[in-house]
Scaffold this active site. Structure first.
Site, short mmCIF file in Angstrom:
data_model
loop_
_atom_site.label_atom_id
_atom_site.label_comp_id
_atom_site.label_asym_id
_atom_site.label_seq_id
_atom_site.Cartn_x
_atom_site.Cartn_y
_atom_site.Cartn_z
N ARG A 7 38.32 33.74 34.62
CA ARG A 7 38.40 33.10 35.94
C ARG A 7 37.02 32.68 36.44
NH1 ARG A 7 41.75 38.07 38.44
NH2 ARG A 7 40.01 39.11 37.42
N TRP A 67 44.96 42.39 36.89
CA TRP A 67 44.66 43.46 35.93
C TRP A 67 45.30 44.78 36.36
CZ3 TRP A 67 44.38 45.39 31.58
CH2 TRP A 67 43.56 46.44 31.20
N GLY A 68 45.34 45.01 37.67
CA GLY A 68 45.99 46.23 38.17
C GLY A 68 47.45 46.29 37.72
N LYS A 110 40.65 37.31 42.76
CA LYS A 110 39.26 37.30 43.23
C LYS A 110 38.27 37.09 42.10
CE LYS A 110 40.20 38.20 47.53
NZ LYS A 110 40.06 37.13 48.49
N GLY A 163 45.51 49.64 43.37
CA GLY A 163 45.28 48.22 43.16
C GLY A 163 46.47 47.61 42.44
N SER A 164 46.72 46.33 42.71
CA SER A 164 47.91 45.69 42.14
C SER A 164 47.72 44.20 41.97
CB SER A 164 49.11 45.95 43.05
OG SER A 164 48.78 45.53 44.36
N GLY A 165 46.48 43.82 41.62
CA GLY A 165 46.22 42.41 41.32
C GLY A 165 46.64 42.12 39.89
N LYS A 214 28.61 41.13 32.86
CA LYS A 214 29.16 40.02 32.06
C LYS A 214 29.78 38.95 32.96
CE LYS A 214 33.73 40.84 32.41
NZ LYS A 214 34.74 39.87 32.84
N LYS A 264 36.32 45.88 32.17
CA LYS A 264 36.78 44.48 32.23
C LYS A 264 37.21 43.91 30.89
CE LYS A 264 35.12 44.87 36.32
NZ LYS A 264 33.75 44.69 36.62
N1 LIG Z 1 41.95 40.32 35.45
C1 LIG Z 1 41.26 40.82 34.45
O1 LIG Z 1 41.30 40.35 33.30
C2 LIG Z 1 40.44 42.04 34.66
C3 LIG Z 1 40.00 42.48 35.92
N2 LIG Z 1 39.24 43.61 36.02
C4 LIG Z 1 38.76 44.16 37.27
O2 LIG Z 1 39.84 44.78 37.95
C5 LIG Z 1 39.63 44.69 39.36
C6 LIG Z 1 40.86 44.11 40.00
O3 LIG Z 1 41.10 42.84 39.47
P1 LIG Z 1 42.53 42.22 39.43
O4 LIG Z 1 43.57 43.29 39.28
O5 LIG Z 1 42.49 41.15 38.40
O6 LIG Z 1 42.68 41.62 40.92
P2 LIG Z 1 43.01 40.10 41.35
O7 LIG Z 1 41.75 39.34 41.49
O8 LIG Z 1 44.08 39.55 40.46
O9 LIG Z 1 43.70 40.27 42.75
C7 LIG Z 1 43.03 40.54 43.94
C8 LIG Z 1 43.61 41.81 44.51
O10 LIG Z 1 42.88 42.16 45.69
C9 LIG Z 1 43.83 42.55 46.68
N3 LIG Z 1 43.23 42.42 47.99
C10 LIG Z 1 43.02 41.30 48.72
N4 LIG Z 1 42.44 41.63 49.88
C11 LIG Z 1 42.28 42.97 49.88
C12 LIG Z 1 41.73 43.91 50.81
N5 LIG Z 1 41.21 43.51 51.97
N6 LIG Z 1 41.71 45.22 50.47
C13 LIG Z 1 42.19 45.63 49.28
N7 LIG Z 1 42.73 44.80 48.37
C14 LIG Z 1 42.76 43.48 48.66
C15 LIG Z 1 45.01 41.65 46.44
O11 LIG Z 1 46.16 42.17 47.05
C16 LIG Z 1 45.08 41.70 44.92
O12 LIG Z 1 45.78 42.84 44.50
C17 LIG Z 1 38.38 43.86 39.57
O13 LIG Z 1 37.31 44.73 39.81
C18 LIG Z 1 38.20 43.15 38.25
O14 LIG Z 1 36.85 42.93 37.99
C19 LIG Z 1 39.00 44.32 34.92
C20 LIG Z 1 39.40 43.95 33.71
C21 LIG Z 1 40.15 42.78 33.48
O1 LIG Z 2 36.66 41.29 34.33
C1 LIG Z 2 37.09 40.48 35.06
C2 LIG Z 2 36.83 40.46 36.49
O2 LIG Z 2 35.79 41.24 36.80
C3 LIG Z 2 37.81 39.35 34.56
O3 LIG Z 2 37.11 38.23 34.96
P1 LIG Z 2 37.34 36.88 34.22
O4 LIG Z 2 38.74 36.48 34.50
O5 LIG Z 2 36.32 35.95 34.75
O6 LIG Z 2 37.13 37.17 32.75
#
Ligand SMILES: NC(=O)C1=CN([C@@H]2O[C@H](COP(=O)(O)OP(=O)(O)OC[C@H]3O[C@@H](n4cnc5c(N)ncnc54)[C@H](O)[C@@H]3O)[C@@H](O)[C@H]2O)C=CC1
Ligand SMILES: O=C(CO)COP(=O)(O)O
Length: 331
Positions: free
Chosen positions: A244, A20-21, A273, A16-18, A180, A127
């Site tokens: 978000r 948080w990734g 997302k 993963g590379s979004g 949450k 998260k």
């Molecule tokens: N952003 C945050 O503060 C936090 C996020 N998380 C969790 O981490 C996980 C990833 O979140 P983020 O890294 O923030 O992602 P993000 O929401 O920033 O980015 C979306 C990611 O999904 C990918 N994507 C889009 N279509 C796809 C497909 N068909 N197959 C596979 N990948 C696809 C995109 O390339 C991108 O890397 C989620 O489960 C989120 O709940 C956990 C803790 C903190």
């Molecule tokens: O944990 C996260 C996604 O599941 C982060 O979400 P939020 O950006 O809404 O806090």
């Protein structure tokens, strides 16, 4: 020696590379560089996409050392290698870090069957933190029996600005992180309705109560103390204040429900997302299946609002639906 433990050093791959990734990649890469038990290089699987410039995202990450789409302005560390080939990215890994939006996990896991080392260890990220700017943050690592393995993961993530604690409650931690996001949608609706801090605090408190009650109904092993860890109340506060899910739910309520969550997500998050809306649907299905809908009015109401069956204002009226039993209060 297992392939992932080249020269005795564990290789780490991030799936993963979004947003948080990419933060996780930066944290981990700073540690693998310093700690002898890990291989310096961290591979990060990138769901490939073409940027408006015409370049591939993985090429740009490898050239600039920055995820310009999902974490712009932050250097990941030169030892982070972006790899768009999932099979190649995991093939030598001893430690896998899963961090993609959960709706993509089924497809990813299917592709990984038979492709990973048999002794690989894996973690799914919990998260709740915005830490790429190196401000103090926390996280919780859940484990079942083996505290030594948990401590290896703690070592991999901990930095002076990122405090990680191991807690023996996998289900409690997973459910905190999952549920949450539904409460964050409720908090965002309250913001969009401009109902003020007292109402928002009430929604957060009721949400936390439902989080705890549902977690304990689903898994009797879940510990009360988990809700006081970073993955519990702290994550809930940060997501309801600045996340978000909150932001998009606020815009949804402000639009009077005329814009859909899908539209707003695409417009406001630019590829990132939302997890809360999909999670609310999944939670609703569980509650419905088990006959628990009336025990969890906040969770149920969030879903009904998100699909347009109720107006946003229902988020502060749901308490008029009286639970059929006092089970939630007992828990
Ligand atoms: N952003 C945050 O503060 C936090 C996020 N998380 C969790 O981490 C996980 C990833 O979140 P983020 O890294 O923030 O992602 P993000 O929401 O920033 O980015 C979306 C990611 O999904 C990918 N994507 C889009 N279509 C796809 C497909 N068909 N197959 C596979 N990948 C696809 C995109 O390339 C991108 O890397 C989620 O489960 C989120 O709940 C956990 C803790 C903190
Ligand atoms: O944990 C996260 C996604 O599941 C982060 O979400 P939020 O950006 O809404 O806090």
């Amino acid at each position: 020696m297992a392939p992932g433990a080249v020269s005795g050093k564990s290789k780490v791959t991030i799936v993963g590379s979004g947003n948080w990734g990419s933060v996780a990649a930066k944290l981990i890469a700073s540690n693998t560089f310093k700690l002898h038990s890990f291989h310096d290089q961290v591979r990060m699987w990138v769901f490939e996409e073409t940027l408006p410039s015409g370049e591939k995202l993985s090429d740009v990450i490898n050239r600039t050392n920055e995820n310009v789409k999902y974490l712009p302005g932050i250097k990941l560390g030169k030892n982070v290698i972006a790899d768009p080939d999932l099979e190649n990215a995991v093939k030598d890994a001893k430690m896998l870090v899963f961090v993609t939006p959960h709706q993509f996990m089924d497809g990813i896991c299917k592709k990984l069957v038979g492709k990973v080392n048999t002794d690989v260890e894996a973690i799914s990220l919990i998260k709740g933190m915005k830490i790429a700017l190196e401000k103090l943050s926390e996280a919780t690592v859940g484990y079942r029996e083996n505290k030594d393995i948990a401590e290896t993961w703690v070592q991999l993530f901990t930095t002076p600005y990122f405090i990680v604690t191991a807690v023996q409650d996998v289900e409690g931690i997973e459910l905190c992180g999952t549920l949450k996001n539904v409460v964050a949608i409720a908090a965002g609706l309250v913001d969009g309705l401009e109902m003020g801090n007292n109402t928002k605090a009430a929604i957060m408190r009721i949400g936390l109560k439902e989080m705890k009650a549902l977690s304990k109904l689903l898994f009797s092993s879940v510990k009360d103390s988990t809700f006081f860890e970073s993955c519990g109340v702290a994550d809930l506060i940060t997501t309801c204040l600045g996340g978000r899910n909150r932001k998009v739910a606020e815009a949804f309520a402000k639009s009077g429900g005329k814009r859909s969550f899908d539209d707003l997500e695409a417009e406001m998050l630019q590829g990132q997302k939302l997890q809360g809306v999909l999670t609310a649907k999944e939670v609703y299905e569980v509650l419905s299946h088990r006959g628990w809908l009336e025990l969890f009015p906040l969770f149920a109401t969030v879903h009904e609002i998100s699909i347009g069956h109720l107006p946003s204002s229902a988020i502060v009226k749901y308490s008029e639906h009286k639970p059929k039993s006092s089970l939630v209060c007992k828990l």
